[in-house]
Design an enzyme around this catalytic site. Structure first.
Site, PDB file in Angstrom:
ATOM      1  CD  GLU A 154       8.690  18.109 -28.696  1.00 10.65           C
ATOM      2  OE1 GLU A 154       8.995  19.165 -28.097  1.00 10.65           O
ATOM      3  OE2 GLU A 154       7.933  17.258 -28.212  1.00 10.65           O
ATOM      4  CB  CYS A 214       2.583  18.294 -25.794  1.00  6.15           C
ATOM      5  SG  CYS A 214       2.663  19.722 -26.880  1.00  6.15           S
ATOM      6  CD1 TRP A 250      30.514  20.325  10.369  1.00  2.00           C
ATOM      7  CD2 TRP A 250      28.766  19.907   9.059  1.00  2.00           C
ATOM      8  NE1 TRP A 250      29.862  21.514  10.166  1.00  2.00           N
ATOM      9  CE2 TRP A 250      28.775  21.286   9.361  1.00  2.00           C
ATOM     10  CE3 TRP A 250      27.742  19.402   8.242  1.00  2.00           C
ATOM     11  CZ2 TRP A 250      27.815  22.176   8.885  1.00  2.00           C
ATOM     12  CZ3 TRP A 250      26.787  20.278   7.767  1.00  2.00           C
ATOM     13  CH2 TRP A 250      26.828  21.650   8.087  1.00  2.00           C
ATOM     14  NE  ARG A 279      20.685  22.839   1.747  1.00  2.00           N
ATOM     15  CZ  ARG A 279      21.457  23.148   2.782  1.00  2.00           C
ATOM     16  NH1 ARG A 279      22.112  24.306   2.815  1.00  2.00           N
ATOM     17  NH2 ARG A 279      21.581  22.317   3.794  1.00  2.00           N
ATOM     18  CG  ASP A 306      21.592  20.070  13.021  1.00  3.29           C
ATOM     19  OD1 ASP A 306      21.996  19.610  14.108  1.00  3.29           O
ATOM     20  OD2 ASP A 306      21.312  19.379  12.034  1.00  3.29           O
ATOM     21  N   GLY A 312      15.667  15.327  10.031  1.00 10.02           N
ATOM     22  CA  GLY A 312      16.250  14.326  10.918  1.00 10.02           C
ATOM     23  C   GLY A 312      15.481  13.014  10.789  1.00 10.02           C
TER      24      GLY A 312
HETATM   25  N1  LIG Z   1      22.262  13.084   8.991  1.00  7.77           N
HETATM   26  C1  LIG Z   1      21.446  13.935   8.461  1.00  7.77           C
HETATM   27  O1  LIG Z   1      21.367  14.044   7.231  1.00  7.77           O
HETATM   28  C2  LIG Z   1      20.589  14.792   9.345  1.00  7.77           C
HETATM   29  C3  LIG Z   1      19.715  15.713   8.774  1.00  7.77           C
HETATM   30  C4  LIG Z   1      18.937  16.502   9.609  1.00  7.77           C
HETATM   31  C5  LIG Z   1      19.046  16.355  10.984  1.00  7.77           C
HETATM   32  N2  LIG Z   1      19.907  15.445  11.489  1.00  7.77           N
HETATM   33  C6  LIG Z   1      20.023  15.270  12.943  1.00  7.77           C
HETATM   34  O2  LIG Z   1      18.778  14.781  13.400  1.00  7.77           O
HETATM   35  C7  LIG Z   1      18.578  15.208  14.743  1.00  7.77           C
HETATM   36  C8  LIG Z   1      17.195  15.793  14.862  1.00  7.77           C
HETATM   37  O3  LIG Z   1      16.299  14.743  14.576  1.00  7.77           O
HETATM   38  P1  LIG Z   1      14.741  14.873  14.704  1.00  7.77           P
HETATM   39  O4  LIG Z   1      14.218  13.552  14.300  1.00  7.77           O
HETATM   40  O5  LIG Z   1      14.386  15.434  16.028  1.00  7.77           O
HETATM   41  O6  LIG Z   1      14.429  16.032  13.619  1.00  7.77           O
HETATM   42  P2  LIG Z   1      13.338  16.193  12.484  1.00  7.77           P
HETATM   43  O7  LIG Z   1      12.898  14.876  11.963  1.00  7.77           O
HETATM   44  O8  LIG Z   1      13.903  17.144  11.500  1.00  7.77           O
HETATM   45  O9  LIG Z   1      12.134  16.912  13.220  1.00  7.77           O
HETATM   46  C9  LIG Z   1      11.256  16.173  14.019  1.00  7.77           C
HETATM   47  C10 LIG Z   1      10.009  16.973  14.267  1.00  7.77           C
HETATM   48  O10 LIG Z   1       9.239  17.066  13.069  1.00  7.77           O
HETATM   49  C11 LIG Z   1       7.925  17.405  13.439  1.00  7.77           C
HETATM   50  N3  LIG Z   1       6.956  16.772  12.551  1.00  7.77           N
HETATM   51  C12 LIG Z   1       6.098  17.443  11.741  1.00  7.77           C
HETATM   52  N4  LIG Z   1       5.330  16.617  11.063  1.00  7.77           N
HETATM   53  C13 LIG Z   1       5.679  15.381  11.437  1.00  7.77           C
HETATM   54  C14 LIG Z   1       5.211  14.100  11.068  1.00  7.77           C
HETATM   55  N5  LIG Z   1       4.226  13.937  10.183  1.00  7.77           N
HETATM   56  N6  LIG Z   1       5.787  13.027  11.637  1.00  7.77           N
HETATM   57  C15 LIG Z   1       6.803  13.168  12.519  1.00  7.77           C
HETATM   58  N7  LIG Z   1       7.289  14.378  12.905  1.00  7.77           N
HETATM   59  C16 LIG Z   1       6.731  15.474  12.373  1.00  7.77           C
HETATM   60  C17 LIG Z   1       7.752  16.906  14.872  1.00  7.77           C
HETATM   61  O11 LIG Z   1       7.472  18.036  15.683  1.00  7.77           O
HETATM   62  P3  LIG Z   1       5.919  18.320  16.086  1.00  7.77           P
HETATM   63  O12 LIG Z   1       5.473  17.158  16.874  1.00  7.77           O
HETATM   64  O13 LIG Z   1       5.923  19.629  16.780  1.00  7.77           O
HETATM   65  O14 LIG Z   1       5.178  18.396  14.793  1.00  7.77           O
HETATM   66  C18 LIG Z   1       9.083  16.324  15.244  1.00  7.77           C
HETATM   67  O15 LIG Z   1       9.465  16.540  16.559  1.00  7.77           O
HETATM   68  C19 LIG Z   1      19.686  16.178  15.050  1.00  7.77           C
HETATM   69  O16 LIG Z   1      20.687  15.523  15.802  1.00  7.77           O
HETATM   70  C20 LIG Z   1      20.230  16.532  13.703  1.00  7.77           C
HETATM   71  O17 LIG Z   1      21.599  16.885  13.764  1.00  7.77           O
HETATM   72  C21 LIG Z   1      20.680  14.653  10.715  1.00  7.77           C
END
Ligand SMILES: NC(=O)c1ccc[n+]([C@@H]2O[C@H](COP(=O)([O-])OP(=O)(O)OC[C@H]3O[C@@H](n4cnc5c(N)ncnc54)[C@H](OP(=O)(O)O)[C@@H]3O)[C@@H](O)[C@H]2O)c1
Length: 347
Positions: A70, A93, A186, A200, A216, A282
């Site tokens: 402003e 503000c 991918w 990002r 990954d 994931g």
């Molecule tokens: N399509 C997409 O956009 C995309 C993006 C990313 C990944 N991916 C794919 O997803 C797959 C991996 O999946 P993912 O589910 O294993 O990975 P993720 O969701 O990135 O990681 C899971 C881990 O997060 C940790 N975590 C920490 N805090 C958590 C909470 N509050 N609740 C739940 N988990 C928590 C856990 O480990 P702890 O128990 O040790 O805490 C759990 O094992 C791969 O195949 C990858 O290529 C796809």
């Protein structure tokens, strides 16, 4: 026009008449240019119209400590500010922070009417509209979708006391996040990935889970947009440390979040000064945030190819249908992929 006047002239000066709506569109575009630099302040844009509806001043808040939008616009309007209409993306503000209150400056400048798009929910800054109305200024609240989008992180931060969460993921035509085994990892193409790198470079932190790091070996930096700011990379992992020999360790700023719940993880990020976080996890971590109601925006990239044996169900299996039901949001193409940007009701 002398050179210095030309440099200071508003973009829209010379246009015979600028409607308030067009001025607000312009103000939103100005504010958008400050989306990163203004943080932790909101990215505000402003246009001043004289009595004939001509733009005589415009401005944006560039960075903390510098004049608010402003003030920049009113300085530019100079002697043409009295009886003008000031069009601004966020309620002016009303407090002494690093700079004096905009509400007082608007009043002193003799502005006749103020049109603002988003009400400020920051308890220390709000009240500008009431102050100005009380002093006889005609104040109009005109909501604007672009301004709401611009101000969303500021409203989350001030209203909910936590970072704004943008969840981004890619999914197949069938609504799966993980391609079948032995398939290219991918789901989407290079044009979509460039857009992700652009995003990002505009957030304070990127958050993922250890499962993604393991599967990954991703780096999660904005390397396709290297001039942007370098965000913090946070890995949520309650049980194990980040493996030594992984690409994610190449990030200049890396942290591990060991807290058990998404709420606590966000509070740890807030303590590190993170206002906007990009969740690139994931299905496990993404669904944890989704179920906790801690996703504010979804950026869903849908790839062109069918992959019937995929896994990891998306929280939004049919984003096209969701966009049809909730008008707010947008769809864009990146090569053969589609990006759906959807605001989500959060806690
Ligand atoms: N399509 C997409 O956009 C995309 C993006 C990313 C990944 N991916 C794919 O997803 C797959 C991996 O999946 P993912 O589910 O294993 O990975 P993720 O969701 O990135 O990681 C899971 C881990 O997060 C940790 N975590 C920490 N805090 C958590 C909470 N509050 N609740 C739940 N988990 C928590 C856990 O480990 P702890 O128990 O040790 O805490 C759990 O094992 C791969 O195949 C990858 O290529 C796809």
């Amino acid at each position: 026009m002398p050179k210095e006047d030309k440099a200071a002239a508003p973009h829209s000066r010379g246009v015979a008449f600028v409607s308030e709506e067009a001025a607000m569109d312009r103000a939103v575009r100005l504010g958008a240019r400050s989306w990163v630099s203004a943080r932790p302040n909101p990215p505000v844009g402003c246009v001043v119209l004289d009595e004939n509806g001509q733009a005589v001043g415009e401005g944006r808040h560039i960075r903390p400590g510098e004049p608010h939008a402003e003030v920049v616009a009113l300085n530019q309007a100079g002697s043409r500010a009295p009886k003008s209409t000031l069009v601004v993306t966020l309620e002016p503000c009303n407090h002494h922070g690093r700079t004096p209150p905009c509400s007082e400056r608007i009043l002193k400048s003799g502005v006749r009417r103020v049109v603002y798009a988003t009400k400020d929910s920051n308890p220390t800054a709000e009240g500008g509209a009431t102050f100005l109305r009380h002093h006889g200024v005609d104040v109009q609240h005109t909501p604007h979708e672009g301004a709401d989008r611009l101000n969303a992180p500021h409203l989350t931060w001030c209203g909910k006391g936590r970072p704004h969460v943008i969840a981004k993921w890619a999914q197949t035509q069938e609504g799966h996040m993980c391609p079948p085994p032995n398939h290219d990892r991918w789901i989407t193409g290079i044009a979509s990935r460039r857009e992700v790198h652009r995003l990002r470079g505009r957030v304070d932190a990127i958050l993922t889970g250890l499962g993604t790091v393991r599967a990954d070996d991703c780096r999660l930096d904005p390397r396709l947009y290297p001039r942007r700011q370098t965000p913090l990379v946070a890995v949520a992992s309650r049980n194990e440390s980040i493996p030594r020999d992984t690409n994610i360790r190449k990030n200049a700023k890396l942290t591990r979040l060991t807290s058990p719940t998404p709420e606590e993880q966000l509070s740890s990020l807030a303590q590190l000064g993170v206002q906007v976080v990009l969740l690139e996890a994931g299905p496990t971590l993404l669904h944890a945030y989704w179920q906790a109601g801690l996703v504010d925006e979804a950026w869903v990239f849908v790839g062109p190819v069918g992959m019937p044996n995929g896994s990891g169900k998306s929280p939004i299996p049919d984003p096209k249908e969701r966009l049809r039901l909730h008008a707010q949001g947008s769809a864009t193409s990146f090569g053969p992929d589609h990006l759906y940007r959807l605001p989500i009701e959060s806690n």
